[in-house]
Design a protein around this motif. Structure first.
Motif, PDB file in Angstrom:
ATOM      1  N   ASP A 237      -3.535   3.624   8.379  1.00 34.63           N
ATOM      2  CA  ASP A 237      -3.684   3.199   6.993  1.00 34.63           C
ATOM      3  C   ASP A 237      -4.981   3.759   6.395  1.00 34.63           C
TER       4      ASP A 237
ATOM      5  N   THR B 278       0.836  -1.199   0.000  1.00 43.40           N
ATOM      6  CA  THR B 278       0.000   0.000   0.000  1.00 43.40           C
ATOM      7  C   THR B 278       0.874   1.253   0.000  1.00 43.40           C
TER       8      THR B 278
ATOM      9  N   PHE C  32     -12.320   0.925  -4.186  1.00 48.05           N
ATOM     10  CA  PHE C  32     -12.504   2.369  -4.272  1.00 48.05           C
ATOM     11  C   PHE C  32     -13.515   2.669  -5.368  1.00 48.05           C
TER      12      PHE C  32
ATOM     13  N   ARG D 195     -12.816   1.513   3.383  1.00 46.16           N
ATOM     14  CA  ARG D 195     -12.690   2.976   3.426  1.00 46.16           C
ATOM     15  C   ARG D 195     -14.034   3.672   3.633  1.00 46.16           C
TER      16      ARG D 195
ATOM     17  N   TRP E 118      -3.056  -2.841  -2.796  1.00 46.61           N
ATOM     18  CA  TRP E 118      -3.905  -1.757  -3.285  1.00 46.61           C
ATOM     19  C   TRP E 118      -3.666  -1.669  -4.794  1.00 46.61           C
TER      20      TRP E 118
ATOM     21  N   GLU F 153      -4.184  -0.547  -8.494  1.00 45.27           N
ATOM     22  CA  GLU F 153      -4.627   0.438  -9.474  1.00 45.27           C
ATOM     23  C   GLU F 153      -4.158   0.072 -10.883  1.00 45.27           C
TER      24      GLU F 153
ATOM     25  N   TYR G   6      -5.916   3.390   3.294  1.00 42.10           N
ATOM     26  CA  TYR G   6      -6.356   2.538   2.192  1.00 42.10           C
ATOM     27  C   TYR G   6      -7.039   1.262   2.685  1.00 42.10           C
TER      28      TYR G   6
END
Length: 332
Positions: A45, A30, A201, A249, A172, A174, A47
Motif C-alpha cells: 500500500d 484506497t 499528503f 507516507r 484516502w 481527495e 497510500y
C-alpha cells in the motif's frame, strides 16, 4: 467489460470476508495501482504504508475497498487478481457488493442522467453571466460523468447494510466525486458508520477541489473526521472536524542520513500534474550536469510511457524507492 470483470471476479476470485471480531469492521478505501502491482508482483500500500501491520498487530478485522487504477484490459485485471489472491490481501470489491438490482440502477442512471442535466441547464436564466458559464460547463462535461461514480454511491449503500455494530472507513480523501458518492451511500445507516477522510499528503495549490467546503456538510458528503498532514493544513472553519494525522507516507523522510561529500546525482522527480511535467521537460532540454547521473523518477500514478520519447538521451529513468535515491542525490 465491467460485467465481464464482475463475472470473472465472482466466479474465480471471490472469497468470504474473514471475521476476527464480529463487532467492528475497518474498511480501507484506497487506490490499487495495477501497473505497480504487476511490476512488483505483490501489493504494498503506497497510500497507507504500515497501516496493515498496525491493524494486524491489533488483531483488527479489516478489508480493502480498492479503486483500481490502470484497469485497461481484462488481461491486466486477471493478472492483478491472481497476485492479490496469492498474497491473500483482504478485499471487499464493487464486484461483490453490487447485486443485479444495483446493475439495473446503474443502467437507469446512464439513461436518466443526461435528461436531468438538460432539464436543469435549460431552466437556468441565460441572461445571468454565471448561469451562462454553468450552462456551458454542464453541456461540455455531460459525457464526463460515468456510471462508475454512481456505482460508488451504491457501494456505500451496500456497505451500510453490513451486520456489524460498528464500521470505520479509513479513506484516502481527495474530495473527488468518487469520495462524496461513497460517503453519501454509507450514510444510509448513519448510526454505525464513522468516516475518516485522510488528506495525509502534501496538498498542491493546483488542486483547489481538495479543499473541503463546509456548505457540503449538510449533504452528508464530508467525512466525520478529516486527518491532515500537519498543523499547516488544519481547517480554520470549526464546522470541519480536522485533526493532525500520521504522515505514514513520509515516515522515512527525516530518518535519512546524508553524506553530502559522497552524493553525486541530480534527481528530478516528476509531478502528478501534466502541465508541470511539460515545464520540467522543457527545462531538461538545457541541463548540462557533469558531477553524476541525471535521474528522473516518475510519480507512481503517472503513465511514464507518455514522456519517455521526450526525454534527452543521457537521462536515466529510475524505478528505485525515492528514499534510496535521496541517499545518492546532490541536487533535487
Amino acid at each position: 467489460k465491467y460485467l465481464s470483470e464482475k463475472f470473472i471476479y465472482n466466479n474465480f476470485f471471490m472469497k468470504k470476508v474473514s471475521v476476527n471480531n464480529c463487532n467492528e469492521l475497518i474498511v480501507i478505501d484506497t487506490f490499487f495501482l495495477i501497473n505497480r502491482i504487476i511490476k512488483e508482483k505483490k501489493y504494498s500500500d503506497p497510500y497507507f504504508p504500515g497501516l496493515e501491520k498496525i491493524l494486524n498487530n491489533g488483531k483488527k478485522n479489516f478489508v480493502y475497498l480498492p479503486v483500481f487504477i490502470g484497469n485497461s484490459s481484462l488481461y491486466l485485471f486477471i493478472k492483478t487478481l491472481n497476485i492479490l489472491k496469492k498474497q491473500k490481501v483482504p478485499l471487499i470489491t464493487e464486484y461483490q457488493l453490487l447485486n443485479k438490482k444495483n446493475i439495473l440502477e446503474l443502467i437507469k442512471f446512464i439513461i436518466k442522467y443526461p435528461l436531468h442535466i438538460l432539464k436543469f441547464a435549460y431552466g437556468l436564466d441565460s441572461n445571468e453571466y454565471y448561469n451562462k458559464i454553468l450552462k456551458f460547463e454542464l453541456f461540455n462535461t455531460i459525457d464526463k460523468v460515468t456510471f462508475y461514480n454512481f456505482s460508488r454511491y451504491l457501494q456505500g449503500e451496500q456497505l451500510s447494510k453490513f451486520h456489524y455494530d460498528k464500521v470505520k472507513l479509513i479513506s484516502w480523501y481527495e474530495n473527488q466525486v468518487i469520495d462524496k458518492n461513497l460517503y453519501k451511500g454509507l450514510r444510509k445507516d448513519r448510526n454505525k458508520i464513522t468516516i475518516y477522510g485522510c488528506q495525509l499528503f502534501i496538498i498542491s495549490p493546483t488542486l483547489i477541489s481538495i479543499n473541503v467546503d463546509p456548505n457540503e456538510i449538510k449533504h452528508d458528503i464530508v467525512p466525520d473526521k478529516i486527518l491532515v498532514n500537519g498543523k499547516n493544513y488544519l481547517y480554520n472553519d470549526k464546522k470541519i472536524n480536522s485533526f493532525v494525522g500520521p504522515s505514514l507516507r513520509y515516515k522515512k523522510l527525516f530518518e535519512i542520513k546524508l553524506n553530502y561529500r559522497k552524493t553525486t546525482d541530480l534527481l528530478i522527480p516528476f509531478s502528478y500534474h501534466k502541465d508541470a511535467n511539460e515545464i520540467i521537460l522543457n527545462i531538461l532540454k538545457d541541463i548540462n550536469y557533469q558531477h553524476g547521473k541525471i535521474i528522473v523518477k516518475f510519480h507512481p500514478a503517472t503513465q511514464a510511457e507518455e514522456y519517455m520519447n521526450k526525454l534527452p538521451g543521457d537521462i536515466f529513468v529510475s524505478d528505485e524507492n525515492i528514499y534510496e535515491l535521496f541517499e545518492r542525490t546532490k541536487i533535487l
